[in-house]
Design a protein around this motif. Structure first.
Motif, short mmCIF file in Angstrom:
data_model
loop_
_atom_site.label_atom_id
_atom_site.label_comp_id
_atom_site.label_asym_id
_atom_site.label_seq_id
_atom_site.Cartn_x
_atom_site.Cartn_y
_atom_site.Cartn_z
N GLU A 78 0.89 -1.36 -0.02
CA GLU A 78 0.06 0.16 -0.02
C GLU A 78 0.84 1.42 -0.03
N THR A 81 2.92 1.87 -3.24
CA THR A 81 2.37 2.15 -4.59
C THR A 81 1.36 3.31 -4.40
N THR A 82 1.28 4.24 -3.27
CA THR A 82 0.74 5.21 -3.09
C THR A 82 1.31 6.45 -2.34
N TYR A 83 2.74 6.34 -2.26
CA TYR A 83 3.62 7.30 -1.73
C TYR A 83 4.81 7.23 -2.67
N GLU A 94 1.06 11.89 -3.44
CA GLU A 94 0.04 10.81 -3.77
C GLU A 94 -0.74 11.05 -5.12
N ASP A 95 -0.02 11.98 -6.03
CA ASP A 95 -0.31 12.43 -7.38
C ASP A 95 -0.16 11.08 -8.26
N ALA A 97 -0.33 7.99 -7.92
CA ALA A 97 -1.14 6.83 -7.89
C ALA A 97 -2.42 7.31 -8.17
N GLU A 98 -2.98 8.76 -8.10
CA GLU A 98 -4.05 9.09 -8.31
C GLU A 98 -4.02 9.42 -10.04
N ASN A 99 -3.07 9.90 -10.53
CA ASN A 99 -3.18 10.34 -12.03
C ASN A 99 -2.57 9.35 -13.03
N GLY A 101 -3.56 6.30 -13.52
CA GLY A 101 -4.33 5.52 -14.32
C GLY A 101 -4.30 5.29 -15.79
N GLN A 225 2.38 3.97 -11.48
CA GLN A 225 3.07 4.88 -10.56
C GLN A 225 4.58 4.36 -10.18
#
Ligand SMILES: Nc1nc2c(c(=O)[nH]1)N[C@H]1C(S)=C(S)[C@@H](COP(=O)(O)O)O[C@H]1N2
Ligand SMILES: [Mo]
Length: 329
Positions: A78, A81-83, A94-95, A97-99, A101, A225
């Motif tokens: 987690e 893959t998110t930091y 966090e960008d 993981a958010e962007n 996709g 990411q």
């Protein structure tokens, strides 16, 4: 002694594998039926494609080199893959993981050029398939003074270098990240970094057995990411050397201009070896914050000492004999 030396076979899997990996392995067993099915479409008969079906795990991964300290627990999936740092998808942690996709890591080709006997453009599978995939659990130390422990899946960079046979005049290797502004929101601004992101190594550094081309982590293909479908990992250097989503590899006679050095040569160098004795102009490098899953990105836990060459001194110090290690370079 902080570091224990063990042969891979001496390391009990419970020492290095958090529970989530076991859970993932169980999912893999379920997913492998799907993998077998998709291969029929993706690859010639009798030849397995490298990439498992979405959500699946790589089929054959051998345990490679590992040397962990007493307190090196793999950072949870987690957090890994998110930091993230991947400015092509934004500058916040966090960008990416958010962007990331919409980014498409398949199909993928890598162009190899410059001073080598076999330049050309190869598809991802043709590049990776001739080599055995290894799991390598490495510490990763960002120049920003945070760190993780990541179980990568990949192949030794040395094997790829040898395949393309660099010529005698080749002294460096240069890597380039893809430029695809339609899918990479950060690349729509030229002010973040000059694109493409570029990194490089001296050729003897690239041949060091620790240098890895990673295609996965925690047994599964890299998420966008983290640099899908392939990225560099050099665990004795600061994280920014680990260039993501590589589309071009060049053999050169001159030292490549790596992006962060080009941005700010007074703060970032070419070698970027982890060195607790040389502070960043704006913060100490003597200690670091470890993301271990304790929450709040490790800020509540005591900082730990940063190790020379990130703890890989025995493996890499000889590369820098005669060079001064007291300044940033
Ligand atoms: N193309 C590209 N590669 C990159 C970066 C980036 O912004 N763009 N950031 C680097 C930095 S500073 C670090 S610390 C690592 C982070 O890798 P991770 O997000 O997989 O942990 O990627 C490196 N590779
Ligand atoms: Mo970094």
């Amino acid at each position: 002694m902080l570091i224990r030396h063990k042969k891979p076979s001496d390391v009990a899997s419970h020492e290095i594998t958090p529970e989530s990996v076991y859970l993932d392995r169980r999912r893999f067993i379920q997913a492998s039926g799907l993998i077998a099915g998709s291969m029929i479409l993706g690859a010639p008969a009798g030849q397995a494609a490298v990439m498992p079906a979405k959500g699946g795990q790589f089929a054959d991964v051998t345990k490679g080199y590992r040397k962990l300290g007493e307190n090196d627990t793999p950072t949870p999936f987690e957090s890994v893959t998110t930091y993230n740092n991947y400015y092509e998808f934004g500058t916040g942690k966090e960008d990416p993981a958010e962007n990331a996709g919409p980014f498409k890591p398949q199909p993928w080709t890598v162009t190899v050029d410059g001073l080598c006997a076999h330049p050309g453009t190869v598809g991802f599978d043709d590049l990776i398939k001739p080599h055995a995939l290894e799991e390598r659990i490495y510490r990763m130390r960002c120049v920003e003074a945070w760190s993780m422990v990541i179980p990568w899946v990949g192949i030794p960079l040395a094997e790829i270098v040898k395949r393309f046979e660099p010529l005698g005049a080749a002294k460096y290797i240069r890597f380039e990240t893809i430029v695809r502004p339609a899918e990479m929101v950060g690349q729509r601004s030229a002010h973040i970094l000059p694109w493409p992101y570029v990194e490089g190594l001296r050729l003897d550094e690239a041949m060091n057995p620790l240098a890895l081309i990673a295609v996965g982590l925690y047994g599964q293909p890299l998420l966008n990411q983290n640099g899908a479908p392939l990225r560099l990992v050099t665990p004795w250097k600061y994280g920014f050397k680990g260039v993501k989503s590589i589309v071009r590899i060049s053999f050169t006679e001159v030292e490549p201009k790596n992006t962060w050095r080009e941005m700010n040569a007074s703060e970032y160098g070419f070698y970027a070896n982890v060195n607790p004795k040389v502070d960043h102009p704006r913060w100490t490098q003597a200690t670091e914050r470890r993301l271990g899953g304790g929450g709040l990105a490790g800020i509540l836990e005591p900082r730990r000492r940063t190790l020379m060459f990130n703890g890989y001194e025995e493996e890499v110090a000889h590369l820098y004999d005669g060079m001064s290690l007291t300044k940033y370079y």
